[in-house]
Design a protein around this motif. Structure first.
Motif, PDB file in Angstrom:
ATOM      1  N   ALA A  85      10.989   0.138  67.388  1.00  0.00           N
ATOM      2  CA  ALA A  85      11.879  -0.518  68.588  1.00  0.00           C
ATOM      3  C   ALA A  85      11.007  -0.486  69.730  1.00  0.00           C
ATOM      4  O   ALA A  85      11.766  -1.077  70.640  1.00  0.00           O
ATOM      5  N   LEU A  86      10.030   0.376  69.932  1.00  0.00           N
ATOM      6  CA  LEU A  86       9.259   0.199  71.006  1.00  0.00           C
ATOM      7  C   LEU A  86       8.339  -0.673  71.261  1.00  0.00           C
ATOM      8  O   LEU A  86       7.974  -1.156  72.390  1.00  0.00           O
ATOM      9  N   ALA A 140       0.807   4.358  67.386  1.00  0.00           N
ATOM     10  CA  ALA A 140       0.380   5.329  66.436  1.00  0.00           C
ATOM     11  C   ALA A 140       1.411   5.986  65.824  1.00  0.00           C
ATOM     12  O   ALA A 140       1.423   6.350  64.626  1.00  0.00           O
ATOM     13  N   ASP A 141       2.595   6.145  66.577  1.00  0.00           N
ATOM     14  CA  ASP A 141       3.918   7.011  66.226  1.00  0.00           C
ATOM     15  C   ASP A 141       4.339   6.071  64.921  1.00  0.00           C
ATOM     16  O   ASP A 141       4.821   6.573  63.862  1.00  0.00           O
ATOM     17  N   TYR A 142       4.318   4.856  65.058  1.00  0.00           N
ATOM     18  CA  TYR A 142       5.002   4.157  63.961  1.00  0.00           C
ATOM     19  C   TYR A 142       4.125   3.905  62.876  1.00  0.00           C
ATOM     20  O   TYR A 142       4.468   4.057  61.506  1.00  0.00           O
ATOM     21  N   LYS A 178       5.270   5.603  59.246  1.00  0.00           N
ATOM     22  CA  LYS A 178       5.252   4.759  58.155  1.00  0.00           C
ATOM     23  C   LYS A 178       4.488   5.411  56.837  1.00  0.00           C
ATOM     24  O   LYS A 178       5.025   5.303  56.038  1.00  0.00           O
ATOM     25  N   LYS A 179       3.231   5.836  57.124  1.00  0.00           N
ATOM     26  CA  LYS A 179       2.602   6.231  56.045  1.00  0.00           C
ATOM     27  C   LYS A 179       2.926   7.486  55.292  1.00  0.00           C
ATOM     28  O   LYS A 179       3.318   7.549  54.290  1.00  0.00           O
ATOM     29  N   GLU A 180       3.765   8.308  56.189  1.00  0.00           N
ATOM     30  CA  GLU A 180       4.457   9.648  55.787  1.00  0.00           C
ATOM     31  C   GLU A 180       5.685   9.114  55.003  1.00  0.00           C
ATOM     32  O   GLU A 180       5.858   9.940  54.071  1.00  0.00           O
ATOM     33  N   LEU A 181       6.419   8.141  55.431  1.00  0.00           N
ATOM     34  CA  LEU A 181       7.505   7.722  54.935  1.00  0.00           C
ATOM     35  C   LEU A 181       7.180   7.398  53.360  1.00  0.00           C
ATOM     36  O   LEU A 181       7.780   7.464  52.654  1.00  0.00           O
ATOM     37  N   LEU A 211      12.460  10.660  58.468  1.00  0.00           N
ATOM     38  CA  LEU A 211      11.440   9.973  58.535  1.00  0.00           C
ATOM     39  C   LEU A 211      11.832   8.308  58.789  1.00  0.00           C
ATOM     40  O   LEU A 211      11.287   7.531  59.589  1.00  0.00           O
ATOM     41  N   SER A 212      12.693   7.914  58.049  1.00  0.00           N
ATOM     42  CA  SER A 212      13.431   6.411  58.551  1.00  0.00           C
ATOM     43  C   SER A 212      13.876   6.381  59.839  1.00  0.00           C
ATOM     44  O   SER A 212      13.426   5.577  60.546  1.00  0.00           O
ATOM     45  N   ALA A 213      14.325   7.372  60.295  1.00  0.00           N
ATOM     46  CA  ALA A 213      14.922   7.202  61.891  1.00  0.00           C
ATOM     47  C   ALA A 213      13.745   7.174  62.584  1.00  0.00           C
ATOM     48  O   ALA A 213      13.681   6.532  63.595  1.00  0.00           O
ATOM     49  N   LYS A 214      12.649   8.049  62.463  1.00  0.00           N
ATOM     50  CA  LYS A 214      11.265   7.998  63.193  1.00  0.00           C
ATOM     51  C   LYS A 214      10.770   6.835  63.403  1.00  0.00           C
ATOM     52  O   LYS A 214      10.411   6.151  64.372  1.00  0.00           O
ATOM     53  N   VAL A 215      10.556   6.014  62.079  1.00  0.00           N
ATOM     54  CA  VAL A 215      10.044   4.846  61.983  1.00  0.00           C
ATOM     55  C   VAL A 215      10.881   3.669  62.677  1.00  0.00           C
ATOM     56  O   VAL A 215      10.286   2.865  63.478  1.00  0.00           O
TER      57      VAL A 215
END
Length: 179
Positions: free
Chosen positions: A57-58, A65-67, A71-74, A48-52
């Motif tokens: 970076a976008l 929405a992805d961030y 972030k909420k899931e992390l 999840l840290s990598a996904k955030v």
């Protein structure tokens, strides 16, 4: 004033959610909690840290929405890791059989017969390992409290939503703890 964070006020002295929970757990339950903690710490949180990081970076985070979701899931996973770490420190692992296996104690598999002759099997476990599908009930549950210390063929009366129910203990068994 109504709002989404408003809840109904409950008297803390009468609120059943405020009752202290026992800190007992079986060896299998403790192993399962440690496995969950290990998975969250070593697998889920880094992913999840990598996904955030990728989503951040976008660019514009306010419309990303992805961030926001990751972030909420992390944060949820970090909270669960914190809770499990604290809870595992508090727990007392019961890793031995009781001296008197003819009576109901923590970890017992108990078979009960009700007034209609129907049998019900259950296991008395810690609060953190209750499972309704397996019929594992918490040692803090009213039925478990009524059963503790009872022997074979003893009658137990428990207050239920439909009125008082009487059970007869027909079998008591224990499983040797894994070491």
């Amino acid at each position: 004033m109504k709002g989404r964070n408003m809840t109904r006020w409950r008297d803390p002295a009468k609120d059943p959610r405020q009752e202290p929970k026992s800190n007992l757990i079986t060896a299998e339950g403790a192993d399962r909690l440690r496995g969950i903690l290990d998975h969250l710490s070593r697998v889920k949180r880094p992913a999840l840290s990598a996904k955030v990081g990728e989503a951040a970076a976008l660019g514009d985070r306010s419309e990303n929405a992805d961030y926001t979701y990751n972030k909420k899931e992390l944060n949820r996973v970090i909270g669960r890791i914190r809770y499990l770490t604290k809870r595992l420190d508090e727990l007392q692992v019961v890793d031995r059989l009781p001296e008197d296996t003819d009576r109901v104690f923590f970890g017992a598999f108990v078979t009960l017969e009700d007034e209609d002759g129907e049998e019900m099997s259950l296991r008395i476990v810690g609060h953190d390992e209750t499972d309704t599908a397996k019929r594992w009930i918490s040692v803090d549950a009213p039925l478990a409290k009524a059963l503790l210390g009872k022997g074979l063929d003893d009658e137990v009366t428990v207050a239920a939503p439909g009125g008082e129910t009487t059970y007869i203990i027909t079998d008591i068994a224990y499983r040797a703890p894994r070491r």
